[in-house]
Design an enzyme around this catalytic site. Structure first.
Site, mmCIF file in Angstrom:
data_model
loop_
_atom_site.group_PDB
_atom_site.id
_atom_site.type_symbol
_atom_site.label_atom_id
_atom_site.label_comp_id
_atom_site.label_asym_id
_atom_site.label_seq_id
_atom_site.Cartn_x
_atom_site.Cartn_y
_atom_site.Cartn_z
ATOM 1 N N LYS A 145 4.673 -5.913 -9.979
ATOM 2 C CA LYS A 145 5.656 -5.038 -10.315
ATOM 3 C C LYS A 145 7.093 -5.804 -9.803
ATOM 4 O O LYS A 145 6.971 -6.481 -8.936
ATOM 5 C CB LYS A 145 5.524 -3.840 -9.432
ATOM 6 C CG LYS A 145 4.545 -3.069 -9.587
ATOM 7 C CD LYS A 145 4.108 -1.879 -9.039
ATOM 8 C CE LYS A 145 3.966 -1.699 -7.693
ATOM 9 N NZ LYS A 145 2.780 -2.346 -6.942
ATOM 10 N N SER B 287 0.812 -1.168 0.073
ATOM 11 C CA SER B 287 0.025 -0.084 0.025
ATOM 12 C C SER B 287 0.934 1.455 -0.029
ATOM 13 O O SER B 287 2.041 1.101 0.062
ATOM 14 C CB SER B 287 -0.866 -0.031 1.188
ATOM 15 O OG SER B 287 -1.703 -1.149 1.062
ATOM 16 N N GLY B 288 0.257 2.484 -0.047
ATOM 17 C CA GLY B 288 0.904 3.780 -0.263
ATOM 18 C C GLY B 288 1.017 4.135 -1.826
ATOM 19 O O GLY B 288 1.602 5.241 -1.816
ATOM 20 N N HIS B 289 0.734 3.487 -2.331
ATOM 21 C CA HIS B 289 0.697 3.889 -4.032
ATOM 22 C C HIS B 289 -0.696 4.262 -4.712
ATOM 23 O O HIS B 289 -0.888 4.442 -5.817
ATOM 24 C CB HIS B 289 1.262 2.644 -4.967
ATOM 25 C CG HIS B 289 2.697 2.223 -4.287
ATOM 26 N ND1 HIS B 289 3.557 2.931 -4.151
ATOM 27 C CD2 HIS B 289 3.071 0.942 -3.792
ATOM 28 C CE1 HIS B 289 4.850 2.245 -3.689
ATOM 29 N NE2 HIS B 289 4.148 1.110 -3.581
ATOM 30 N N ASP C 271 7.344 -8.677 -4.027
ATOM 31 C CA ASP C 271 6.165 -8.804 -4.762
ATOM 32 C C ASP C 271 6.414 -10.106 -5.607
ATOM 33 O O ASP C 271 5.325 -10.922 -5.701
ATOM 34 C CB ASP C 271 5.766 -7.575 -5.800
ATOM 35 C CG ASP C 271 5.629 -6.403 -4.910
ATOM 36 O OD1 ASP C 271 4.212 -6.147 -4.940
ATOM 37 O OD2 ASP C 271 6.457 -5.769 -4.424
ATOM 38 N N HIS D 24 9.336 3.688 -3.217
ATOM 39 C CA HIS D 24 9.088 3.630 -2.158
ATOM 40 C C HIS D 24 10.270 4.455 -1.387
ATOM 41 O O HIS D 24 10.592 4.302 -0.411
ATOM 42 C CB HIS D 24 9.626 2.060 -1.906
ATOM 43 C CG HIS D 24 8.884 1.085 -2.500
ATOM 44 N ND1 HIS D 24 9.112 0.788 -3.874
ATOM 45 C CD2 HIS D 24 7.633 0.513 -2.337
ATOM 46 C CE1 HIS D 24 8.211 -0.321 -4.200
ATOM 47 N NE2 HIS D 24 7.307 -0.346 -3.184
#
Ligand SMILES: Nc1ncnc2c1ncn2[C@@H]1O[C@H](COP(=O)(O)OP(=O)(O)O)[C@@H](O)[C@H]1O
Ligand SMILES: Nc1ncnc2c1ncn2[C@@H]1O[C@H](COP(=O)(O)OP(=O)(O)O)[C@@H](O)[C@H]1O
Ligand SMILES: [Mg+2]
Ligand SMILES: [Mg+2]
Ligand SMILES: [Mg+2]
Ligand SMILES: [Mg+2]
Lengths: 328, 211, 328, 211
Positions: free
Chosen positions: C105, C55-57, C110, C216
């Site tokens: 990605k 998360s955070g994107h 991931d 990131h």
């Protein structure tokens, strides 16, 4: 100050040029004087909606130009209202013979410049003033309240009504009703930085926030220690429910609006808190909007708006819209 | 009045000198005006005024070729079209009204006062405001009234009254303009528009004195 | 650190709950394990597209779940890839019998978590790895390149092809082609701050920026003095044109993507600069996208992506899409 | 080896002690692991490991009730399901493989080494990597090899080798994991996963020593 730009003097023009190119089928951008219209303007027989204001609140207003919303937007310099020549030119470009409705946020500069334009322009011109910010009490200050994020909702709902063919008087009445049924309050975690100024408009300590912030970085109700999302939602929703006199069981549109520097992750979290608080007040959230709509440059923070809905307003909200920033 | 305006310079020379002096003082105080506006507004008053008077200065020759009244009107419309914000329509309306008060440059204090009164009325009407709201009117009105009394030294009176009146805006709580949103928190700061009015009055006095 | 949240521990869950409520007709959100699916999943006979990542994107990836794009998204903790149980549950929830394509990605975490999920899941599962970040040279580092903003474009184009009924092998090939024809590079003006960490991931002086930043906050090519929008566009577009080997006259999609803390005013200005630079390279911009799509929390900055288009890819880009963050 | 594992504790007591010790050390070094990861990664390694071992600790009783091999497997799957990121699948696969290497707790160094080898192989396979890439393997592999040589004092050897190997990751240029994107700029920093491996090895040695 660090900004993605060539210089503060060229930023606005370059940004509008970029906007024009990125949405070329949708809008027409004029640079001298500066205004943005629907690509298919003027629409014969349709009341034209014209808004505008200082830049720095993107996507408001240019991002709302298109089918079902605004016919034209006049961007002023950053945080400075547009000038009458821009507004007059925009009015002339979009007037389809059924009159023009100006949607103006209640700031002295905006009010006066749009007023001068309305005096100069030919044809029927009416104005809706938005003043949804409940942070500042209307009674004690004769300037009245600030117009903030509910402007977006007024533009959407009135835009849909204009599209279906409502006349100028009806649209003005509708806009005023939507505005009267709306209340907003914002909170800033950081200041915005005006490009031409080069440093933050105000200073906030690492553990402070400004409750009731204006969208130009104007101070609000009070400076307080950083609050949780729940506490922020509780204060804001409480103030709005009281101000708009929302009764238990009434339906509202809930808008959680980012100020420009706050990511969606946080905005949806705040939406969750606001939704729970609405539940505590017995207010039913029938429609939602979450995102950056009425921003304050790079400010971190958000505002929460509640707008009273009835069946007709909800239907107008749901009606198709095709603009750069709002589409369904 | 030690020196009548018409004695200093007449027609286009006066207008050129006035534009130059006001332009200079606005540019010299641009940051200060922004700082004042940062405290109780949105930090742009210096930029707004500078943008307006740069446009006026750029058209200086063209404006100076006009009769005095028309020149003031042209300065007014230029400000209206270039400044935006609150100060644009206000200063613009003021100068348009002052210009409409007569074709020729004033040759007496009475004529100066007549133009000032026209300007003040225009600001009041456009701004739906009056003295005491912590705005430019709190400088413009006292100066107009002091000159109306026919003082022995009009220039000194204008300067002195403007300076005092500016200082008097500090404790005021704003009820008009952006600062009004601050309520009580607007007290303790000079009003930026009052400061720009005082600067303009000073610059005009300088020109009239032949400095 | 100031964030609109109750606590770093609850932010993600609350944000997803808010997302779920704000888009209730569109998506279904599960919290344990966490994943988001189209409200109408599974779609019988359609290949299902599943993506995800830390998360955070936002809006990536949950904001791209819906008709014409993803069938499911698996949000991990902030900047941490999701775990196999989430991915397996999402695969099972959306598998319509025609196979599942994972869009991943290229980060070690991931790749490994999606790989484990693919091993566990039943049925036909294929993977497209995105690795469009040209900041880091592929040859010298065997981890390969990072997947960044072109992931959005892969998801849109492959999503449209899945909607029209392409089979799993064709979709995998299409995704790989779109990825291969894409290049991205980003620039950071400020660091992001991970909520659980509470302070900026890196420090940048008031006159510095990081060229080639990762999403990131990973350092990029080099730390440089602040550059103008034109100079930034020139460096990035130049690097991408070279990497993707775009020839004069080729058509591209140009994406100017905000990192989360940069306002639209600047993004459109950067778009204008990027567009002019494309012109200098003789590259024709046939489609555009400007906004916050693949963000890095509250980072100020942007990335520029060019994707090679042909008639078919342009048509798939134009095909209808109905998700929370992309709709036409 | 001064103390054989089975002499310290057997069955569930050993597993409980191992989980407790590793959980403790990870929590105690949570911020340090994040800081190491901030330098060359994304600053979350401490949080990732803590999230994983908190879940393991929460299920400690349940896990300890299983045969030793199954217990390790369960720890592995818990890490896989809770950690995410790169370290989750890697440590998870390592423990799942180590667990599959035999039902009962190891009673000899040879058996310990067999499990370690299985773990290392799983990491290599899952991570498509090997020593020299500046990862946890640069601690896990040297320790496994040092123990394979049958040292006189296995615990001291394990600790010493881990500490040296960790330090040896400092000058390395990463070619796997997030730090690889940094290229040359990854040199000069310890690898966070190497540090967490060293911490875990130390904690396990503590338990085996009966500390
Ligand atoms: N209604 C009003 N009547 C008279 N003066 C006003 C009024 N509103 C604002 N002003 C003056 O305008 C000044 C602010 O001008 P400026 O900063 O350029 O515009 P804005 O407030 O739109 O940013 C104030 O300091 C005040 O003196
Ligand atoms: N391919 C790989 N093989 C072995 N170890 C790896 C690999 N990729 C990453 N690692 C290890 O994982 C550690 C990072 O873990 P963590 O920070 O939790 O995950 P992420 O990198 O996804 O944020 C690195 O320090 C490194 O030791
Ligand atoms: Mg202003
Ligand atoms: Mg101002
Ligand atoms: Mg991570
Ligand atoms: Mg990490």
């Amino acid at each position: 100050m660090k900004k993605l730009m060539n210089s503060p003097d060229t930023l606005l023009t370059e940004s509008l040029r970029g906007f024009s190119a990125a949405h070329s089928g949708l809008v027409t951008v004029r640079l001298d004087p500066m205004f943005v219209t629907r690509a298919d303007a003027p629409r014969k027989g349709k009341v034209a909606l014209v808004s505008g204001g200082g830049s720095g609140h993107e996507p408001m207003h240019a991002g709302f130009v298109g089918m079902g919303m605004l016919d034209a937007a006049c961007p002023g310099q950053v945080f400075t209202s547009p000038t009458p020549d821009q507004i007059v030119a925009a009015i002339e470009a979009v007037d389809g013979g059924a009159g023009v409705l100006l949607i103006v946020k209640n700031y002295a500069g905006d009010v006066m410049n749009f007023e001068m334009a309305a005096e100069i322009a030919e044809g029927a011109v009416e104005t809706v003033l938005t003043n949804d910010d409940v942070a500042v009490e209307a009674s004690t200050h004769s300037q009245g309240r600030r117009g903030v994020a509910a402007t977006v909702i007024v533009e959407k709902i009135v835009g849909a009504a204009a599209e279906r063919g409502d006349d100028l008087a009806a649209l003005k009445a509708l806009g005023e009703a939507v505005n009267a049924g709306s209340g907003t309050m914002g909170v800033a975690l950081t200041s915005c930085t005006v490009p031409a100024v080069g440093r933050p408009t105000f200073d906030l300590a690492e553990d402070e926030m400004e409750m009731g912030i204006g969208i130009h970085g104007e101070p609000g109700r009070r400076r307080v220690a950083m609050m949780t999302a729940d506490a922020i939602a509780k204060e804001i929703v409480g103030a709005v429910v009281e101000d708009v006199k929302l009764a238990k069981g009434e339906e509202v549109l809930l808008l959680v609006n980012g100020m420009g520097g706050t990511p969606l992750l946080e905005l949806y979290g705040l939406y969750d808190a606001a939704l729970r608080t609405c539940g505590d007040h017995g207010v039913a959230v029938a429609r939602s909007l979450v995102g950056n709509y009425c921003t304050s440059l790079d400010m971190a923070g958000a505002s929460i708006t509640l707008t009273r809905l009835d069946g007709e307003k909800a239907a107008l909200w749901d009606a198709p819209v095709h603009t750069a920033a709002m589409r369904w | 009045m030690t020196t009548e305006p018409s004695e200093v310079a007449s027609g286009d020379a006066l207008v050129t000198a006035l534009i130059g002096a006001v332009h200079d003082t606005i540019l010299a105080h641009r940051d200060e005006l922004c700082d004042l506006d940062r405290a109780i507004g949105d930090a742009d008053h210096g930029h707004n005024m500078a943008r307006g008077f740069e446009a006026v200065a750029a058209a200086s020759d063209e404006i100076a070729a006009l009769p005095f009244g028309k020149a003031l009107q042209k300065i007014g419309t230029t400000l209206v079209m270039k400044v935006g914000g609150a100060s644009g329509p206000l200063y613009g309306s003021a100068l348009m009204a002052a210009g409409k008060a007569g074709e020729d440059a004033p040759t007496s204090l009475v004529e100066v006062v007549a133009r000032l009164e026209a300007a003040v009325d225009a600001v009041k009407q456009r701004g739906k405001s009056d003295v005491g709201a912590k705005t430019m009117l709190d400088v413009l009105v006292p100066v107009t009234e002091a000159l109306k009394a026919g003082p022995a030294d009009p220039l000194a009176t204008a300067r002195g009254t403007a300076a005092e009146a500016l200082e008097a805006t500090r404790p005021m709580v704003a009820t008009k303009g952006r600062a009004a949103f601050l309520g009580e928190r607007s007290a303790g700061h000079l009003d930026p528009g009052a400061r720009s009015s005082e600067l303009i009055i000073d610059a005009v006095c300088d020109v009239v004195e032949g400095r």
